[in-house]
Design a protein around this motif. Structure first.
Motif, PDB file in Angstrom:
ATOM      1  N   VAL A   1     -99.484  62.113  20.789  1.00  0.00           N
ATOM      2  CA  VAL A   1     -99.821  62.926  21.967  1.00  0.00           C
ATOM      3  C   VAL A   1    -100.041  64.374  21.541  1.00  0.00           C
ATOM      4  O   VAL A   1    -101.011  65.015  21.965  1.00  0.00           O
ATOM      5  N   HIS A   2     -99.161  64.887  20.702  1.00  0.00           N
ATOM      6  CA  HIS A   2     -99.280  66.268  20.217  1.00  0.00           C
ATOM      7  C   HIS A   2    -100.629  66.509  19.538  1.00  0.00           C
ATOM      8  O   HIS A   2    -101.205  67.586  19.650  1.00  0.00           O
ATOM      9  N   HIS A   3    -101.133  65.496  18.856  1.00  0.00           N
ATOM     10  CA  HIS A   3    -102.407  65.611  18.131  1.00  0.00           C
ATOM     11  C   HIS A   3    -103.593  65.069  18.933  1.00  0.00           C
ATOM     12  O   HIS A   3    -104.671  64.840  18.381  1.00  0.00           O
ATOM     13  N   ASP A   4    -103.399  64.862  20.235  1.00  0.00           N
ATOM     14  CA  ASP A   4    -104.467  64.430  21.153  1.00  0.00           C
ATOM     15  C   ASP A   4    -105.123  63.106  20.759  1.00  0.00           C
ATOM     16  O   ASP A   4    -106.307  62.896  21.008  1.00  0.00           O
ATOM     17  N   LEU A   5    -104.347  62.226  20.144  1.00  0.00           N
ATOM     18  CA  LEU A   5    -104.864  60.908  19.786  1.00  0.00           C
ATOM     19  C   LEU A   5    -104.491  59.873  20.838  1.00  0.00           C
ATOM     20  O   LEU A   5    -105.111  58.808  20.920  1.00  0.00           O
TER      21      LEU A   5
END
Length: 77
Positions: A53-57
């Motif tokens: 989530v932090h890396h927008d995946l």
């Protein structure tokens, strides 16, 4: 698991992230579903999802229901 601040700077994309994305490529999933599909514990899946989530995946589309993003799909190619 506490909601403490997690430092993602020292973690790189790895096979566990790939496994989670592969499950989500088939549709939305919960921590329990992903843990069952990957044979990994729920605490580990929660940590992997936080990183994704932090890396927008991956995005949390509902309370605890996750979905792969276009960027996440690109990582599978």
């Amino acid at each position: 698991m506490s909601d403490s601040i997690v430092n993602f700077d020292n973690v790189e994309y790895n096979e566990r992230h790939q496994d989670v994305l592969s499950v989500l490529a088939d549709g939305r999933g919960t921590i329990s579903l992903i843990a069952d599909e990957t044979g990994t514990t729920r605490p580990h899946i929660k940590a992997e999802l936080q990183w994704l989530v932090h890396h927008d995946l991956v995005k949390d589309v509902a309370d605890g229901v996750f979905e792969i993003t276009a960027s996440g799909r690109d990582m599978l190619d």
